[in-house]
Design a protein around this motif. Structure first.
Motif, short mmCIF file in Angstrom:
data_model
loop_
_atom_site.label_atom_id
_atom_site.label_comp_id
_atom_site.label_asym_id
_atom_site.label_seq_id
_atom_site.Cartn_x
_atom_site.Cartn_y
_atom_site.Cartn_z
N ARG A 69 23.93 1.67 20.84
CA ARG A 69 24.78 1.27 21.78
C ARG A 69 25.37 -0.39 21.23
O ARG A 69 26.32 -0.67 21.71
CB ARG A 69 23.72 0.96 22.95
CG ARG A 69 24.48 0.24 24.28
CD ARG A 69 23.63 0.34 25.20
NE ARG A 69 23.94 -0.62 26.38
CZ ARG A 69 24.87 0.14 27.26
NH1 ARG A 69 25.17 0.98 27.29
NH2 ARG A 69 25.30 -0.66 28.40
N ASP A 74 33.08 2.50 22.17
CA ASP A 74 33.20 3.14 23.72
C ASP A 74 34.37 2.86 24.24
O ASP A 74 34.83 1.77 24.28
CB ASP A 74 32.09 2.91 24.67
CG ASP A 74 31.65 3.58 25.83
OD1 ASP A 74 32.77 3.71 26.59
OD2 ASP A 74 30.81 4.45 26.05
N ALA A 76 35.16 2.52 27.19
CA ALA A 76 35.07 1.61 28.30
C ALA A 76 35.46 0.06 27.58
O ALA A 76 35.66 -0.88 28.44
CB ALA A 76 33.52 1.43 28.72
N ARG A 255 22.49 -5.19 28.18
CA ARG A 255 21.65 -4.03 28.86
C ARG A 255 21.75 -2.97 27.96
O ARG A 255 22.61 -2.49 27.29
CB ARG A 255 22.85 -4.05 30.11
CG ARG A 255 22.69 -2.47 31.02
CD ARG A 255 21.44 -2.90 32.00
NE ARG A 255 21.77 -3.68 32.88
CZ ARG A 255 20.87 -4.62 33.68
NH1 ARG A 255 19.54 -4.54 33.42
NH2 ARG A 255 21.18 -5.05 34.57
N ARG A 292 29.70 -3.71 30.26
CA ARG A 292 28.66 -2.84 30.38
C ARG A 292 27.39 -3.33 29.58
O ARG A 292 26.17 -2.89 29.75
CB ARG A 292 29.07 -1.21 29.48
CG ARG A 292 29.21 -1.59 28.04
CD ARG A 292 30.01 -0.41 27.37
NE ARG A 292 30.38 -0.46 26.24
CZ ARG A 292 29.84 0.26 25.02
NH1 ARG A 292 28.59 0.94 25.26
NH2 ARG A 292 29.86 -0.19 23.87
#
Length: 360
Positions: A69, A74, A76, A255, A292
């Motif tokens: 992550r 990504d 996004a 997150r 995100r």
């Protein structure tokens, strides 16, 4: 929190090179083939780099892997919210000469380059860092170092960027020697991802360069998850410790990476096990395309409140928000005391009861 070694047993074997494009990520099995075209478009705006050391940590069996992550792009990221800013920490207005940021009276940043070993997907300088390097020329570096020498209120020089440990040992030695020769500087601090993301760069030669200065020198290691302290990273940090380099730790509350009491406990304990003192826990800077990763401040305060009394004070960082317009880093708490008339009302972190103490 699962033990890191259990994850590593299911991780992919590391590649032999840093992955720098979508095709490389697809070939390594880190993103599905159907994502390639979108990530090709993304790479035109934001740099990609995933080192062999980081590749080795990624658990392909876990779709929500906290290491992936942090580093795997990504699509996004191409969505920018109105609350996000291209320069969230306001570097540009506080740049007296190229490569320098001077927001605080007694300290200033020196950014000798804008290259990193990896490119974090939440980076607050994500629009300016990349493989182009942003390396200061000899004349630009001299001008920046001359500015430090000519600014007597400074007590601390902070090397950042980019990642200063991406410099050659020779060039880093030149910079540290120049800074060490400035009488009014007491402290030199370096911020780096290298010990955990490219630990092979922590050679004996580099460790000796860092140990050479007679100023108080601190290396602040950026890590966000316990598993980043793998065998090679621990060996690199041990080499630095044996050279006498004082180690601090900084993290970002993210997150899906460390947004729980268990994850932060494991991270801070992993740092301390390597004699890395947790120093800062940053609230996410709202750079473009990073929504995100954001954990609301109230949730961050609640997570830290849950740690008080259960985690040694050595592991306790300052939880801070870097304010816009050069306003500085504001502590975010949590608070355990409040004024009430002639008393302080203090909550016990272990029993959760309240206690009163007179102000005088």
């Amino acid at each position: 929190m699962p033990d890191g070694s259990a994850h590593l047993k299911t991780s992919r074997l590391p590649g032999s090179r840093t992955l720098r494009d979508a095709a490389g990520l697809v070939a390594a099995g880190l993103v599905p083939p159907e994502a390639q075209s979108g990530l090709d478009a993304l790479s035109k705006t934001y740099a990609i780099a995933v080192t062999p050391a980081v590749q080795a940590l990624i658990d392909l069996a876990d779709p929500s892997d906290p290491i992936a992550r942090q580093y795997i792009p990504d699509i996004a990221e191409l969505t920018t919210l109105p609350s996000e800013r291209s320069d969230p920490t306001s570097d540009a207005p506080f740049t007296p000469v190229k490569g320098v940021v001077h927001r605080y009276p007694d300290r200033a940043l020196l950014k000798p380059l804008l290259t990193c070993p990896v490119y974090c997907r939440f980076c607050f300088r994500r629009e300016v860092v990349g493989p182009g390097g942003g390396l200061l020329s000899e004349a630009e570096l001299d001008a920046a170092l001359d500015w430090f020498a000519a600014t007597p209120q400074l007590r601390e020089a902070i090397l950042t960027g980019g990642d200063p440990l991406m410099l050659s040992p020779r060039r880093l030695q030149h910079i540290l020697r120049r800074l060490s020769s400035i009488p009014h500087l007491d402290i030199i601090r370096l911020h780096s991802r290298v010990p955990v993301s490219a630990p092979e760069r922590i050679t004996p030669e580099l460790a000796e360069v860092l140990a050479e200065s007679d100023k108080a020198l601190f290396l602040c290691v950026h890590a966000n998850h316990e598993r980043e302290f793998a065998d090679d990273a621990r060996a690199a940090l041990k080499r630095l410790r044996r050279a006498g380099v004082a180690l601090l730790g900084q993290s970002v509350l993210l997150r899906g990476v460390n947004d729980s009491p268990e994850a932060l406990t494991a991270l801070f304990r992993a740092m301390l096990a390597q004699q890395v003192k947790p120093y800062y826990l940053h609230q996410l800077d709202r750079a473009p395309g990073t929504a995100r990763f954001e954990v609301p401040i109230e949730e961050g305060r609640a997570i830290l409140r849950a740690l008080r009394g259960k985690l040694t004070g050595l592991a306790w960082p300052a939880y801070v928000l870097d304010l816009p317009d050069g306003a500085g880093k504001a502590p975010l708490g949590p608070d355990f005391a409040k004024a009430d008339g002639d008393d302080w009302v203090v909550e016990g972190p272990l029993d959760k009861k309240t206690y009163r103490q007179e102000k005088t």
